[in-house]
Design an enzyme around this catalytic site. Structure first.
Site, PDB file in Angstrom:
ATOM      1  N   SER A  47      -2.449   1.079   1.754  1.00  0.00           N
ATOM      2  CA  SER A  47      -0.704   0.411   1.411  1.00  0.00           C
ATOM      3  C   SER A  47      -0.754  -0.425   0.329  1.00  0.00           C
ATOM      4  CB  SER A  47      -0.707  -0.928   2.634  1.00  0.00           C
ATOM      5  OG  SER A  47      -1.317  -1.898   2.624  1.00  0.00           O
ATOM      6  N   LYS A  48      -1.316  -0.273  -0.905  1.00  0.00           N
ATOM      7  CA  LYS A  48      -1.318  -1.148  -2.445  1.00  0.00           C
ATOM      8  C   LYS A  48      -1.386   0.003  -3.059  1.00  0.00           C
ATOM      9  CE  LYS A  48      -1.945  -5.227  -1.254  1.00  0.00           C
ATOM     10  NZ  LYS A  48      -1.700  -6.020  -1.444  1.00  0.00           N
ATOM     11  N   ASP A  49      -0.805   1.628  -2.898  1.00  0.00           N
ATOM     12  CA  ASP A  49      -0.197   2.674  -3.183  1.00  0.00           C
ATOM     13  C   ASP A  49       1.434   2.508  -3.954  1.00  0.00           C
ATOM     14  OD1 ASP A  49      -2.578   3.358  -3.875  1.00  0.00           O
ATOM     15  OD2 ASP A  49      -1.574   5.276  -2.645  1.00  0.00           O
ATOM     16  N   ALA A  52       2.117  -0.767  -6.631  1.00  0.00           N
ATOM     17  CA  ALA A  52       1.770  -0.675  -7.109  1.00  0.00           C
ATOM     18  C   ALA A  52       2.870   1.171  -8.000  1.00  0.00           C
ATOM     19  CB  ALA A  52       0.524   0.602  -7.911  1.00  0.00           C
TER      20      ALA A  52
END
Ligand code: PMP
Length: 344
Positions: A47-49, A52
Site C-alpha cells: 500500500s505504501k506505493d 510515495a
C-alpha cells in the site's frame, strides 16, 4: 483471467486500483460477506506505493521538487521501497536513514532500487544525533531542495488514501460496504479510507487493528498516552510507541489488539485456505476480523472489507519459516509446513 492487456508508460501507472477478492473459506463460520483489498498487487507490492507516489507528486505540483532533487525518509520497510521505486522512475535521489536492526536483505533491496542508505545505530535514543530520525532531519536541512516524507506526521499520507483507497473500495463494493477492517501504523491507510467512506455514508463502521505492545488502542479510548502499554513485539508496520499525527482517531470507531502468534498463524491460514500469500500485518488484520466477528460486530447483512497491506515474500525468514516460528515458541501442528524427505 485478467482482460486488461494495456501497455503502460512506466511502472508507476500500475499503482492503485488493486483487486478486491472475496474471502470464501476462512470466513465460512462468520456472519456476513467478506472481501479483501490486496495491496500486494501494487507494483512495489504494498500500500505504501500510494503514499510515495501521492506525496512526491504533490511536492512536484507545488514546485517543491525539481528533477535531480532529493527525497529523504526514515524507513527500511515498505515505504522505503516505494519511495526508491518512485524516485528512480522520476529521476530523484533517494536517501533512506535506517536502523542497524534492519535485516541485510532489506538494506540490499533498497540499494538495489538505487537508494542511498544510511545505517544508523539502533541502540541510541531518538534525539541522539546518530539516530535515524536525527540523521534524516540533518540531511534534510543540509541538502537544498530536499523533501522529507516524514510519514508518521504528514497529513498527505491521509490524503493519499482519501483520494485512492477510499474511492476504490466505494466503487468496488458499489457503495454497499458496511464495515472496514484495517491495520494502523502511521494511520494513513485507515484514516484516509475512513474519511472518504464516512463522507459517503457515515454509518460505515471503521474497525482498527493494533498490536499488543502499542499505545494506539488505549489512546483512542482514553485520549491519554500510556507508556505502560509499550513493550517489544514482532509484527512489523502495525501499532506504534508514539501518537502519529497521520492518524485521525476520530474517524475510527474501535480498535482491536492482536498478538504476534495469532497474527502469524492467521497469515499462514490465509495462504492455505484462500491461496493468498500476504504479509504479517495481513495476518493481524485477519485475526482481528475473527475477534470482531466473535464479539458480534457483524450480522448476515454485513458487507465487510479488510485491507491486506503487503506481500508474503517479505516475511520468508519470519512467519513463513518453521524455524523462526519454533524459535518464537509459535509452532503448533495446525500450520506447520508440510515437508517430505524422500530417501533414494
Ligand atoms: N502493514 C504494513 C506491512 C506496513 O508496512 C504498514 C505501514 N507502517 C501498515 C500495515 C500500516 O499502514 P499505515 O501506516 O497506513 O497505518
Amino acid at each position: 483471467m485478467r482482460e486488461d492487456l494495456q501497455v503502460y508508460d512506466n511502472i508507476l501507472q500500475l499503482v492503485g486500483n488493486t483487486p478486491l477478492i472475496s474471502l470464501n473459506k476462512i470466513t465460512k463460520d462468520f456472519k456476513g460477506k467478506f472481501s479483501a483489498k490486496i495491496e500486494a498487487f501494487n507494483p512495489g507490492n504494498s500500500s505504501k506505493d500510494r503514499i510515495a507516489l501521492y506525496i512526491i507528486e504533490e511536492a512536484e505540483r507545488k514546485g517543491i521538487l525539481k528533477p535531480g532533487d532529493t527525497i529523504i525518509e526514515t524507513t527500511s520497510g515498505n515505504t522505503g521501497f516505494s519511495i526508491a521505486m518512485v524516485s528512480c522512475i522520476k529521476g530523484y535521489n533517494c536517501i533512506l536513514a535506517v536502523s542497524s536492526k534492519s535485516s541485510r536483505d532489506k538494506i540490499d533491496m533498497l540499494k538495489t532500487m538505487g537508494a542511498k542508505v544510511y545505517v544508523c545505530p539502533a541502540n541510541v535514543p531518538a534525539d541522539d544525533p546518530r539516530s535515524y530520525y536525527e540523521v534524516a532531519k540533518r540531511l534534510h536541512q543540509e541538502i537544498d531542495g530536499s523533501v522529507y516524507i516524514n510519514q508518521y506526521f504528514n497529513q498527505l499520507n491521509i490524503d493519499a488514501h482519501f483520494h485512492s483507497t477510499g474511492p476504490e473500495i466505494w466503487k468496488q463494493t458499489e457503495g454497499k460496504i458496511t464495515h472496514l477492517v484495517a491495520c494502523s501504523g502511521t494511520g494513513g491507510t485507515i484514516s484516509g479510507t475512513a474519511r472518504f467512506l464516512k463522507e459517503k455514508n457515515p454509518n460505515i463502521k471503521i474497525l482498527g487493528i493494533d498490536a499488543f505492545g502499542s499505545v494506539l488502542k488505549k489512546y483512542h479510548e482514553t485520549g491519554k498516552f500510556d507508556k505502560d502499554e509499550i513493550y517489544p513485539y514482532r509484527i512489523e508496520g502495525l501499532g506504534k510507541n508514539l501518537i502519529p499525527s497521520a492518524t485521525d482517531f476520530k474517524s475510527i470507531d474501535r480498535f482491536m489488539k492482536v498478538a504476534d502468534e495469532d497474527a502469524a498463524h492467521a497469515a499462514r491460514e490465509l495462504a492455505r485456505t484462500e491461496g493468498l500469500f500476504v504479509g504479517y500485518t495481513s495476518g493481524a488484520a485477519m485475526h482481528g476480523l475473527k475477534l470482531y466477528s466473535e464479539e458480534g460486530e457483524f450480522d448476515k447483512d454485513s458487507n465487510v472489507v479488510i485491507i491486506f497491506p503487503d506481500h508474503g515474500s517479505r516475511y520468508m525468514s519470519k512467519i513463513y519459516s518453521d524455524e523462526w516460528m519454533t524459535e518464537q515458541g509459535f509452532m503448533d501442528n495446525h500450520t506447520a509446513n508440510a515437508e517430505m524427505d524422500i530417501e533414494i
